[in-house]
Design a protein around this motif. Structure first.
Motif, mmCIF file in Angstrom:
data_model
loop_
_atom_site.group_PDB
_atom_site.id
_atom_site.type_symbol
_atom_site.label_atom_id
_atom_site.label_comp_id
_atom_site.label_asym_id
_atom_site.label_seq_id
_atom_site.Cartn_x
_atom_site.Cartn_y
_atom_site.Cartn_z
ATOM 1 N N ARG B 405 -11.649 36.807 47.658
ATOM 2 C CA ARG B 405 -10.435 36.606 46.886
ATOM 3 C C ARG B 405 -10.600 36.756 45.386
ATOM 4 O O ARG B 405 -9.610 36.701 44.661
ATOM 5 C CB ARG B 405 -9.820 35.246 47.236
ATOM 6 N N GLN B 406 -11.816 36.902 44.945
ATOM 7 C CA GLN B 406 -11.987 37.209 43.523
ATOM 8 C C GLN B 406 -11.942 38.720 43.279
ATOM 9 O O GLN B 406 -12.007 39.186 42.145
ATOM 10 C CB GLN B 406 -13.322 36.670 43.014
ATOM 11 N N VAL B 420 -13.080 45.139 40.672
ATOM 12 C CA VAL B 420 -13.633 44.133 39.761
ATOM 13 C C VAL B 420 -13.563 42.771 40.421
ATOM 14 O O VAL B 420 -12.872 42.579 41.420
ATOM 15 C CB VAL B 420 -12.856 44.103 38.422
ATOM 16 N N ASN B 421 -14.293 41.850 39.834
ATOM 17 C CA ASN B 421 -14.170 40.441 40.198
ATOM 18 C C ASN B 421 -13.407 39.756 39.077
ATOM 19 O O ASN B 421 -13.700 39.988 37.905
ATOM 20 C CB ASN B 421 -15.541 39.783 40.347
ATOM 21 N N GLY B 426 -6.685 30.349 43.101
ATOM 22 C CA GLY B 426 -6.231 29.735 44.343
ATOM 23 C C GLY B 426 -4.790 30.109 44.611
ATOM 24 O O GLY B 426 -4.128 30.781 43.813
ATOM 25 N N GLU B 427 -4.306 29.654 45.725
ATOM 26 C CA GLU B 427 -2.950 29.993 46.126
ATOM 27 C C GLU B 427 -2.004 28.798 46.043
ATOM 28 O O GLU B 427 -0.903 28.829 46.573
ATOM 29 C CB GLU B 427 -2.952 30.564 47.550
ATOM 30 N N ARG B 471 -18.249 34.933 44.382
ATOM 31 C CA ARG B 471 -18.123 34.705 45.821
ATOM 32 C C ARG B 471 -18.698 35.855 46.636
ATOM 33 O O ARG B 471 -19.310 35.627 47.686
ATOM 34 C CB ARG B 471 -16.652 34.479 46.174
ATOM 35 N N ARG B 472 -18.511 37.074 46.190
ATOM 36 C CA ARG B 472 -19.051 38.183 46.991
ATOM 37 C C ARG B 472 -20.570 38.217 46.938
ATOM 38 O O ARG B 472 -21.227 38.585 47.912
ATOM 39 C CB ARG B 472 -18.456 39.514 46.524
#
Lengths: 185, 724
Positions: B405-406, B420-421, B426-427, B471-472
């Motif tokens: 999600r980044q 890109v990151n 958040g949602e 996160r990735r």
């Protein structure tokens, strides 16, 4: 440092061949390197009793065959390698994943840390640098490393968010690293 | 086990943290390093005693456990001979059963005069002296001993589990006994392999091949079938060229192999195709193509709407295979890639095209593809509901999805797209970068929060700040250290060479889909990792194994081994299948133009892409699925029989293989044989030769036309387009 009875020490020291230009002294080997090996194992993640056991096993393994102590650095590196292998084997037997992903990098970092005195001067510097931290930072680190408090508990004690507690400790440790590094130079 | 925010694998600050943490523990709470010299010496003395007793009673050959290779070379003890025995010389090693002798290094055996007596006395003296020693030299700190957290640390909210170890009470023993030094492993449980020493050496290629053969044969025996006989050399060579390079061998290559009479001619050929030029370039191209299709399908990156550049991904993969990049590195780069998708741009990174293809704001396709390709698990079903067969809950899909999600596809001018990151808030209705949850709706209609959590339950920090946790990168670290990565890869590569994997489908592994050869896939996966994720090693083991070398003909006693009919593959024969469209095209170009290598360039590339593209169709689903019409369909038949490629391959003009054969001094029978070898990698059978010669005679002396007809028939035969 060693409290080996003198007659034991002399047993080993006088038995070296007089014709040898390089006198091997296992007692001196142990005295000069046991602290470094122990601290290295602790940094890898061994608890104190495991570090004790593996330190013993390291020296027993090394001293079971002819050994030539060329110089402090080479010997220390060799002992660390043996210790690391022992640690990995123990972890695997316990089906525990080892933490170290890049042992070469870790070893380089450790060599830099322990300097020539198995890390004693670093510890002294750490003590001095710790005193320079803010009270809040000191409290956070004491709670973490002495009381083994969780970040939630530390955050509550300091009335900050969990994230903030993490940041506080990270910044404090960075300051300690930089300070210790400066004192080492 | 929970995992804190993961930093890059080789980040020195993580290592510095570990060292500093250990120092802080010692400084703040202890314990300080104890003086272990007495117990070390006692242990040495004890071992010397045990060795002497064992040798006397049991005839053990004492061997020192192997040690790591050391920068400190063991010396030749100066002046050491049997006449100058010195107690300083190291006592013989503890007795060791020589099980697994191949893995032990023999130690030098030393004979000592009076060692047993001296060491026994020494032991008694040590004990007497031991209890007069002080304990820990620095501040006796009997407070709790804090176990240092593993370098992975703990999650922010996890309660650390303190290990409270009270200092061991000093034993009090009568002076005529001594306490044996504590041992890590009791001697009466001495393992077959030493506890001390280097890791077990890697299996050799020969050992791995033998293991494959043994494990596959076990299943034959269990299922009471007998394998087909071995394939001929020419059949095997054709398979190897197709499997490794993606095209059939030339006549010259066949003849070169047959001329090699060495016992290890097959090993030499495999090594040549994997490592020598120009074959290694062909290898890189072939496997880049295979992996482009695996990663983004046949149609990914080809439509105008696609964010990905298919050529960019292909280039990246070709470069990677050319370098023989380890698979875990490849996986890491593909999962963590950032940069531009277009060659020539400043921050171009071809690897981004894997995730860019189908990248949406919720990255669901990226999640499904990553799981399928690298973990061998199909989780796309779990996006909406719990997987029907596998134990994949809906939450698990979204927890995996949270790692992506980044990621953001930043469209630039000129059609360039940057992957890109960026910080993820958040949602929640109110942005919360520190606690960046995503939400999904369960089938019961509840809205559930999800945070990044790997398939094995390991969590990372919920922070959405990229500089706190990428996160990735965290996901890549978890993926490449999982058991699933090598298993999924081994299953896939095995299926590419043998026609079927250990599971069907190959990318839906799990308890619901048990492998046909569990020990084999386990061991291959372990060794693959030990061999540093080297794809060429794995390929070498497979192509040199017995299953790969069996005939494709069904024997009398293995008719039941028919995966196409639904049975579990037992690999008792080589499973025939049609060549891929790329393999057919390259083989036709090679044989038609009498080339030594089919590597196209420039305009040839465009023609190739155009030819291949007409067989690729997309399902237009949200999973990005596609299929190939090159499967024996009518379009394929028409293209093969009448298309421009076939016409070019069977032309009579100068420069073609047909022209060369016709103009040669070869006898008619030899010309026919040459065409058979070129197309089918075998000489004609007797009846085929007779029929061909009859055709030659029947064209009233028009040898060229007759040979052209024979050539056309061979290239349109089933045998040509089959990998058998």
């Amino acid at each position: 440092m060693s409290t080996i009875p003198p007659f034991i020490r002399s047993y080993y020291m006088t038995s070296a061949s007089s014709s040898s230009s390089t006198r091997f002294d296992p007692v001196r080997l142990i005295e000069n390197h046991q602290v470094g090996v122990w601290r290295y194992l602790r940094a890898l993640g061994a608890d104190p009793s495991l570090a004790d056991d593996l330190t013993q096993d390291t020296f027993v393994a090394v001293l079971q065959r002819p050994f030539h102590d060329y110089n402090q650095a080479a010997t220390a590196a060799y002992l660390r390698k043996v210790a690391h292998n022992l640690f990995i084997t123990t972890m695997r037997r316990a089906k525990r994943e080892t933490a170290m992903e890049n042992i070469e990098l870790f070893d380089a970092g450790w060599t830099d840390w322990q300097q020539e005195d198995q890390g004693e001067s670093r510890l002294v510097a750490l003590r001095e640098c710790f005193a320079l931290l803010t009270e809040r930072a000191q409290l956070a680190l004491r709670m973490r490393f002495t009381d083994r408090s969780s970040r939630v508990q530390i955050a509550e004690a300091l009335d900050i968010t969990v994230h903030g507690a993490k940041n506080l400790m990270q910044r404090a440790k960075k300051k300690l690293r930089d300070c210790v590094e400066r004192k080492a130079k | 086990m929970t995992l804190p925010e993961r930093e890059p694998i080789d980040d020195p600050t993580r290592i510095e943290d570990a060292i500093l943490d250990a120092a802080l523990v010692e400084f703040l709470s202890g314990p300080s390093p104890p003086d272990l010299a007495p117990r070390i010496l006692q242990a040495l003395a004890q071992q010397a005693t045990d060795t002497s007793v064992a040798e006397r009673d049991n005839g053990f050959v004492a061997e020192a456990p192997p040690l790591v290779s050391t920068p400190v070379a063991p010396p030749v003890q100066q002046g050491t001979n049997s006449a100058e025995q010195s107690p300083l010389e190291i006592a013989p090693a503890r007795p060791f059963k020589t099980a697994g002798a191949g893995r032990h290094r023999a130690a030098e055996r030393r004979q000592y005069v009076g060692v047993a007596t001296i060491t026994l006395g020494l032991s008694v003296a040590l004990v007497a002296g031991y209890f007069s020693l002080k304990s820990s030299p620095s501040n006796d700190n009997d407070i709790d001993i804090v176990e240092r957290e593993a370098i992975k640390g703990t999650s922010p909210d996890e309660e650390p589990s303190p290990e409270i170890v009270a200092p061991s009470p000093q034993p009090s023993l009568p002076p005529d006994e001594f306490e044996r030094a504590p041992r890590l492993v009791d001697d009466d449980q001495a393992p077959a392999s030493p506890t001390i020493g280097p890791p077990a050496p890697l299996s050799t290629d020969a050992e791995m091949v033998a293991f494959i053969d043994t494990e596959v044969a076990k299943q034959w025996s269990l299922n009471e079938i007998k394998p087909s006989p071995s394939a001929t050399d020419l059949e095997w060579v054709r398979r190897v060229y197709l499997g490794i390079l993606g095209r059939i061998p030339t006549v010259e290559e066949l003849e070169a192999f047959l001329a090699d009479s060495s016992d290890n001619s097959r090993e030499l050929l495999v090594d040549k195709l994997l490592t020598e030029e120009p074959y290694s370039e062909e290898y890189a191209r072939n496997w880049a193509e295979i992996w482009t299709e695996i990663l983004i399908g046949r149609t990914g990156g080809t439509s105008r709407k696609s964010l990905a550049s298919r050529g960019g991904l292909f280039d990246y993969l070709q470069h990677s295979f050319r370098e023989n990049k380890p698979y875990d590195q490849l996986a890491t780069e593909l999962i963590t890639a950032t940069g531009s998708n277009k060659p020539g741009t400043p921050n171009y990174n071809g690897a981004v095209n894997f995730l860019l293809d189908g990248m949406t704001s919720d990255a669901t396709l990226a999640t499904a593809r990553t799981s399928r390709v690298f973990l061998g698990q199909q989780v796309q079903c779990a996006q909406c509901h719990t997987h029907p067969f596998a134990e994949v809950a809906q939450s698990q899909f979204w927890e995996l999805n949270a790692f992506f999600r980044q990621s953001y596809a930043d469209r630039k001018r000129g059609g360039t797209v940057d992957l890109v990151n960026r910080d993820f808030p958040g949602e929640s209705p109110k942005p919360n970068y520190d606690d960046a949850a995503i939400f999904f709706e369960s089938r019961e209609g509840r809205v559930v929060a999800a945070y990044p959590k790997f398939i094995d339950g390991v969590e990372i920090s919920p922070s959405g700040w990229v500089d706190e946790v990428n996160r990735r990168e965290a996901l890549a670290g978890l993926v490449i250290h999982s058991d699933e990565l090598p298993r999924a890869l081994v299953n896939r590569v095995w299926s590419l060479f043998l026609g079927h994997g250990f599971t069907t489908p190959i990318d839906d592994m799990g308890p619901h889909n048990a492998p046909s050869h569990p020990e084999l896939i386990d061991h291959l996966s372990e060794e693959f990792v030990l061999h540093d994720h080297d794809l060429k090693s794995l390929m070498r083991w497979i192509v040199l194994s017995e299953p790969f070398g069996l005939s494709s003909r069904i024997g009398e006693e293995n008719g039941l081994d028919d995966p196409l009919a639904g049975s579990v593959p037992l690999f008792s024969r080589y499973y025939t299948r049609q060549m891929r469209a790329e393999e057919v095209y390259d083989s036709l170009v090679l044989v038609g133009n009498a080339l030594s290598s089919p590597l196209p360039s420039g305009a040839d590339n465009a023609a190739r892409e155009a030819w291949l593209g007409q067989f690729a169709m997309t399902y237009n689903t949200d999973e990005g699925g596609d299929f190939s019409l090159f499967d024996g369909s009518v379009p394929q038949s028409l293209m093969m029989m009448n298309g421009p490629l076939m016409r070019r391959t069977t032309r009579l003009e100068e420069g073609s293989l047909l022209h060369r054969v016709i103009q040669s001094e070869l006898a008619p029978a030899d010309k026919i044989e040459h065409l058979f070898l070129a197309a089918l990698s075998r000489p004609p059978k007797a009846n085929e030769a007779r029929a061909a010669e009859a055709l030659l005679r029947g064209r009233n002396g028009d040898v060229a036309a007759a040979l052209q007809d024979i050539w056309w028939a061979l290239l349109n035969s089933n045998e040509f387009i089959l990998d058998h």
